[in-house]
Design a protein around this motif. Structure first.
Motif, mmCIF file in Angstrom:
data_model
loop_
_atom_site.group_PDB
_atom_site.id
_atom_site.type_symbol
_atom_site.label_atom_id
_atom_site.label_comp_id
_atom_site.label_asym_id
_atom_site.label_seq_id
_atom_site.Cartn_x
_atom_site.Cartn_y
_atom_site.Cartn_z
ATOM 1 N N ARG A 6 1.043 -1.048 -0.014
ATOM 2 C CA ARG A 6 0.035 0.109 0.029
ATOM 3 C C ARG A 6 0.918 0.990 0.256
ATOM 4 O O ARG A 6 0.476 1.942 -0.773
ATOM 5 C CB ARG A 6 -0.841 0.113 1.399
ATOM 6 N N ALA A 7 1.677 0.866 1.108
ATOM 7 C CA ALA A 7 2.764 2.558 1.010
ATOM 8 C C ALA A 7 3.703 2.740 -0.555
ATOM 9 O O ALA A 7 3.596 3.661 -0.722
ATOM 10 C CB ALA A 7 3.894 2.449 2.023
ATOM 11 N N ARG A 8 4.177 1.568 -1.512
ATOM 12 C CA ARG A 8 4.430 1.804 -2.448
ATOM 13 C C ARG A 8 3.944 2.228 -3.606
ATOM 14 O O ARG A 8 4.140 3.208 -3.927
ATOM 15 C CB ARG A 8 5.284 0.524 -3.424
ATOM 16 N N GLU A 9 1.921 1.636 -3.493
ATOM 17 C CA GLU A 9 0.789 1.974 -4.242
ATOM 18 C C GLU A 9 1.371 3.723 -3.623
ATOM 19 O O GLU A 9 0.559 4.543 -4.859
ATOM 20 C CB GLU A 9 -0.418 0.984 -4.199
ATOM 21 N N ALA A 10 0.935 4.405 -2.705
ATOM 22 C CA ALA A 10 0.709 5.574 -2.402
ATOM 23 C C ALA A 10 2.142 6.536 -3.161
ATOM 24 O O ALA A 10 1.580 7.470 -3.298
ATOM 25 C CB ALA A 10 0.666 5.789 -0.755
ATOM 26 N N ALA A 11 3.244 5.963 -2.592
ATOM 27 C CA ALA A 11 4.141 6.504 -3.549
ATOM 28 C C ALA A 11 4.632 6.869 -4.588
ATOM 29 O O ALA A 11 4.368 7.830 -5.704
ATOM 30 C CB ALA A 11 5.990 5.587 -3.497
ATOM 31 N N LEU A 12 3.630 5.733 -5.685
ATOM 32 C CA LEU A 12 3.183 5.729 -7.196
ATOM 33 C C LEU A 12 2.672 6.984 -7.623
ATOM 34 O O LEU A 12 2.588 7.425 -8.472
ATOM 35 C CB LEU A 12 3.671 4.336 -7.051
ATOM 36 N N GLN A 13 1.602 7.026 -6.468
ATOM 37 C CA GLN A 13 0.440 7.991 -6.950
ATOM 38 C C GLN A 13 0.857 9.319 -6.597
ATOM 39 O O GLN A 13 0.260 10.419 -7.427
ATOM 40 C CB GLN A 13 -0.396 7.598 -5.825
ATOM 41 N N ILE A 14 1.898 9.225 -5.839
ATOM 42 C CA ILE A 14 2.651 11.058 -5.237
ATOM 43 C C ILE A 14 3.778 11.471 -6.251
ATOM 44 O O ILE A 14 3.356 12.783 -6.460
ATOM 45 C CB ILE A 14 2.750 11.260 -3.809
ATOM 46 N N LEU A 15 4.081 10.630 -6.745
ATOM 47 C CA LEU A 15 4.974 10.651 -7.624
ATOM 48 C C LEU A 15 4.528 11.288 -8.857
ATOM 49 O O LEU A 15 5.302 12.058 -10.056
ATOM 50 C CB LEU A 15 5.877 9.452 -7.922
ATOM 51 N N TYR A 16 3.519 10.432 -9.627
ATOM 52 C CA TYR A 16 2.636 11.230 -10.725
ATOM 53 C C TYR A 16 2.301 12.343 -10.358
ATOM 54 O O TYR A 16 2.785 12.847 -11.486
ATOM 55 C CB TYR A 16 1.814 9.654 -10.403
ATOM 56 N N GLU A 17 1.132 12.233 -9.404
ATOM 57 C CA GLU A 17 1.425 13.619 -9.208
ATOM 58 C C GLU A 17 1.855 14.942 -9.193
ATOM 59 O O GLU A 17 1.896 16.067 -10.333
ATOM 60 C CB GLU A 17 0.153 14.194 -7.683
ATOM 61 N N GLU A 26 6.586 17.866 -0.608
ATOM 62 C CA GLU A 26 6.112 18.220 0.954
ATOM 63 C C GLU A 26 4.767 18.012 -0.044
ATOM 64 O O GLU A 26 3.574 17.977 1.768
ATOM 65 C CB GLU A 26 7.197 19.555 1.292
ATOM 66 N N GLU A 27 4.300 19.152 -0.718
ATOM 67 C CA GLU A 27 3.023 19.680 -0.836
ATOM 68 C C GLU A 27 2.213 17.950 -1.274
ATOM 69 O O GLU A 27 1.198 17.956 -0.768
ATOM 70 C CB GLU A 27 3.267 20.768 -2.091
ATOM 71 N N ALA A 28 2.837 17.601 -1.814
ATOM 72 C CA ALA A 28 2.072 16.297 -2.193
ATOM 73 C C ALA A 28 1.621 15.028 -1.542
ATOM 74 O O ALA A 28 1.411 14.528 -1.284
ATOM 75 C CB ALA A 28 2.806 15.012 -3.886
ATOM 76 N N LEU A 29 2.850 14.850 -0.525
ATOM 77 C CA LEU A 29 2.632 14.309 1.306
ATOM 78 C C LEU A 29 1.606 14.747 1.272
ATOM 79 O O LEU A 29 0.590 13.330 1.742
ATOM 80 C CB LEU A 29 4.635 13.650 1.214
ATOM 81 N N SER A 30 1.796 15.884 1.766
ATOM 82 C CA SER A 30 0.573 16.541 2.941
ATOM 83 C C SER A 30 -0.315 16.231 2.510
ATOM 84 O O SER A 30 -1.972 15.687 2.948
ATOM 85 C CB SER A 30 1.285 17.991 2.953
ATOM 86 N N SER A 31 -0.852 16.516 0.813
ATOM 87 C CA SER A 31 -1.881 16.681 0.247
ATOM 88 C C SER A 31 -2.541 15.029 0.456
ATOM 89 O O SER A 31 -3.828 14.491 0.792
ATOM 90 C CB SER A 31 -2.137 17.106 -1.127
ATOM 91 N N TYR A 32 -1.638 14.425 0.480
ATOM 92 C CA TYR A 32 -1.953 12.852 0.051
ATOM 93 C C TYR A 32 -2.013 12.154 1.090
ATOM 94 O O TYR A 32 -3.379 11.080 1.191
ATOM 95 C CB TYR A 32 -1.066 11.813 -0.827
ATOM 96 N N MET A 33 -1.755 12.409 2.463
ATOM 97 C CA MET A 33 -1.926 12.297 3.713
ATOM 98 C C MET A 33 -3.273 12.676 4.159
ATOM 99 O O MET A 33 -3.909 11.955 5.054
ATOM 100 C CB MET A 33 -0.784 12.153 4.645
ATOM 101 N N GLU A 34 -3.494 14.226 3.947
ATOM 102 C CA GLU A 34 -4.228 14.162 4.111
ATOM 103 C C GLU A 34 -5.909 13.690 3.455
ATOM 104 O O GLU A 34 -7.058 14.053 4.417
ATOM 105 C CB GLU A 34 -4.626 15.977 3.769
#
Length: 144
Positions: A6-17, A26-34
């Motif tokens: 699940r973490a790899r999936e999230a990392a993929l989605q964040i890097l894609y964004e 930092e913005e992408a991580l924060s947005s995803y985590m929220e």
């Protein structure tokens, strides 16, 4: 599904964004985590993957490019490119993760998020990286 998958999936989605929108890590991580529920056990791994790939992106991209015959990095599908980045980062800079795990997880990500050909494309490039970049080299030597 494991917390690491699940973490790899999230990392993929964040890097894609980040790639599509130009958002900072930092913005992408924060947005995803929220926006999405990320289990506490996975948050650190997501952050480490995203920041690690981002910090070493040029080196990782150079390695991927060297092993992707007839494919320039910019011509690859964004999803495939980011799966390759995550797996290459793990192979080179995460000695705690067995290489076969990184390879298998990348193929599973490609099957789930990529095109019909993504899994074989990702597998071919990662296999070349694994054999040629890491062949005969201990994990401790690669990381130092």
């Amino acid at each position: 599904m494991s917390a690491r998958r699940r973490a790899r999936e999230a990392a993929l989605q964040i890097l894609y964004e980040m790639e599509i929108t130009g958002t900072s890590p930092e913005e992408a991580l924060s947005s995803y985590m929220e926006t999405f529920a990320v289990r506490p056990v996975a948050k650190d791994f997501v952050r480490e993957l995203v920041l690690g790939v981002w910090a070493r992106r040029e080196e990782i991209d150079s390695i991927i490019q060297r092993h992707s015959r007839n494919w320039r990095l910019e011509r690859m599908a964004s999803i495939d490119r980011n799966i390759l980045r995550i797996a290459t980062y793990e192979l080179l800079f995460r000695p705690d993760i067995p290489p076969k795990v990184s390879l298998n997880e990348a193929i599973e990500l490609a099957k789930r998020f990529g095109s019909e050909e993504s899994a074989s494309f990702v597998n071919g490039i990662l296999d070349a990286i694994y054999r040629q970049e890491l062949g005969g080299m201990s994990r401790a030597a690669r990381v130092s």
